[in-house]
Design a protein around this motif. Sequence first.
Motif, short mmCIF file in Angstrom:
data_model
loop_
_atom_site.label_atom_id
_atom_site.label_comp_id
_atom_site.label_asym_id
_atom_site.label_seq_id
_atom_site.Cartn_x
_atom_site.Cartn_y
_atom_site.Cartn_z
N CYS A 79 -0.78 1.56 0.53
CA CYS A 79 -0.12 2.86 0.54
C CYS A 79 1.15 2.78 -0.31
O CYS A 79 2.02 1.94 -0.06
CB CYS A 79 0.21 3.28 1.96
SG CYS A 79 1.02 4.89 2.04
N ALA A 80 1.25 3.66 -1.30
CA ALA A 80 2.43 3.70 -2.17
C ALA A 80 3.64 4.28 -1.44
O ALA A 80 4.78 4.05 -1.85
CB ALA A 80 2.13 4.53 -3.42
N ASP A 81 3.41 5.01 -0.33
CA ASP A 81 4.52 5.63 0.40
C ASP A 81 5.14 4.71 1.45
O ASP A 81 6.35 4.57 1.52
CB ASP A 81 4.07 6.94 1.04
CG ASP A 81 3.75 8.01 0.00
OD1 ASP A 81 4.31 7.94 -1.12
OD2 ASP A 81 2.94 8.89 0.30
N CYS A 82 4.30 4.10 2.30
CA CYS A 82 4.86 3.28 3.40
C CYS A 82 4.65 1.78 3.19
O CYS A 82 5.19 0.98 3.96
CB CYS A 82 4.28 3.72 4.74
SG CYS A 82 2.58 3.21 5.05
N GLY A 83 3.85 1.39 2.19
CA GLY A 83 3.65 -0.03 1.90
C GLY A 83 2.55 -0.71 2.71
O GLY A 83 2.30 -1.90 2.53
N PHE A 84 1.89 0.04 3.60
CA PHE A 84 0.84 -0.56 4.43
C PHE A 84 -0.32 -1.03 3.55
O PHE A 84 -0.76 -0.33 2.65
CB PHE A 84 0.32 0.47 5.45
CG PHE A 84 -0.82 -0.04 6.30
CD1 PHE A 84 -0.58 -0.93 7.34
CD2 PHE A 84 -2.13 0.37 6.05
CE1 PHE A 84 -1.63 -1.40 8.12
CE2 PHE A 84 -3.18 -0.10 6.83
CZ PHE A 84 -2.93 -0.98 7.86
N VAL A 85 -0.82 -2.24 3.83
CA VAL A 85 -1.98 -2.79 3.13
C VAL A 85 -3.13 -2.89 4.13
O VAL A 85 -2.97 -3.49 5.20
CB VAL A 85 -1.69 -4.18 2.51
CG1 VAL A 85 -2.93 -4.74 1.83
CG2 VAL A 85 -0.53 -4.09 1.52
N TYR A 86 -4.25 -2.28 3.78
CA TYR A 86 -5.44 -2.32 4.63
C TYR A 86 -6.47 -3.24 3.98
O TYR A 86 -6.86 -3.02 2.84
CB TYR A 86 -6.05 -0.92 4.81
CG TYR A 86 -7.37 -0.96 5.53
CD1 TYR A 86 -7.43 -1.12 6.91
CD2 TYR A 86 -8.57 -0.85 4.83
CE1 TYR A 86 -8.64 -1.18 7.57
CE2 TYR A 86 -9.79 -0.90 5.48
CZ TYR A 86 -9.82 -1.07 6.85
OH TYR A 86 -11.02 -1.13 7.51
N TYR A 87 -6.90 -4.27 4.71
CA TYR A 87 -7.93 -5.19 4.23
C TYR A 87 -9.26 -4.81 4.86
O TYR A 87 -9.36 -4.64 6.08
CB TYR A 87 -7.59 -6.64 4.59
CG TYR A 87 -6.49 -7.20 3.74
CD1 TYR A 87 -6.77 -7.81 2.53
CD2 TYR A 87 -5.16 -7.08 4.13
CE1 TYR A 87 -5.76 -8.30 1.73
CE2 TYR A 87 -4.14 -7.58 3.33
CZ TYR A 87 -4.46 -8.18 2.14
OH TYR A 87 -3.45 -8.66 1.34
N PHE A 88 -10.28 -4.68 4.04
CA PHE A 88 -11.63 -4.37 4.52
C PHE A 88 -12.31 -5.70 4.84
O PHE A 88 -12.74 -6.43 3.95
CB PHE A 88 -12.42 -3.60 3.46
CG PHE A 88 -13.74 -3.11 3.95
CD1 PHE A 88 -13.82 -2.00 4.78
CD2 PHE A 88 -14.91 -3.75 3.58
CE1 PHE A 88 -15.04 -1.55 5.24
CE2 PHE A 88 -16.13 -3.30 4.03
CZ PHE A 88 -16.20 -2.19 4.87
N ASN A 89 -12.37 -6.03 6.13
CA ASN A 89 -12.93 -7.30 6.59
C ASN A 89 -14.28 -7.08 7.27
O ASN A 89 -14.63 -5.97 7.66
CB ASN A 89 -11.97 -7.97 7.58
CG ASN A 89 -10.68 -8.37 6.92
OD1 ASN A 89 -10.68 -8.94 5.84
ND2 ASN A 89 -9.56 -8.04 7.55
N SER A 90 -15.01 -8.17 7.43
CA SER A 90 -16.30 -8.12 8.12
C SER A 90 -16.12 -7.82 9.60
O SER A 90 -15.14 -8.23 10.21
CB SER A 90 -17.01 -9.46 7.99
OG SER A 90 -17.36 -9.71 6.65
N SER A 91 -17.10 -7.11 10.16
CA SER A 91 -17.17 -6.90 11.61
C SER A 91 -17.94 -8.06 12.22
O SER A 91 -18.90 -8.56 11.62
CB SER A 91 -17.88 -5.58 11.92
OG SER A 91 -17.14 -4.49 11.44
#
Length: 175
Positions: A28-40
């Motif tokens: 996210c360019a606004d809050c800096g949150f990084v979401y990683y798409f990981n295996s279930s």
Amino acid sequence: MHPLELFKYCPKCGSLNFGVNNEKSKKCADCGFVYYFNSSAATVAFILKEDDSLLVCRRAKNPMKGTLDLPGGFIDMFETGEQGVAREVFEETGLTVDESHYQFSLPNTYLYSEFLVHTLDMFFLCKVKSTEEIKAMDDVADSFWIPLDKINPEEFGLASVREGVKIFLKTHKHN
């Protein structure tokens, strides 16, 4: 389509400025949150009878409806692999797992509600209290025993289960 393309908004702040960070994450360019798409995490159960026959299920639903499968499924939040495989075995067959022993894992993809879920399938050798009263429940159309020497891995519809059965058969011949 890469799974990350389906996520348009930042899950932390809701911003649309949620762009690709690398091949496995968005930032996210606004809050800096990084979401990683990981295996279930998912489980698969090998359940053997004393006569060297394996409990096999027939899939009642897509994906791969009508093909052979083994009991198993997604691990719920706060469950261990052992708890997840025991719950799935009970939900699908009515059998109660006494012991489960981790064997190996395989990566997989699973089409769920038209969304491709990347999974890490953990295979367990399970001992059950009784092998007498099997019920086909949940997403299982039928459950039955097949002698190990009569199993054809190509009849298993899900790729990781098919590969897992091949590995299992190689390591459990004449035991």
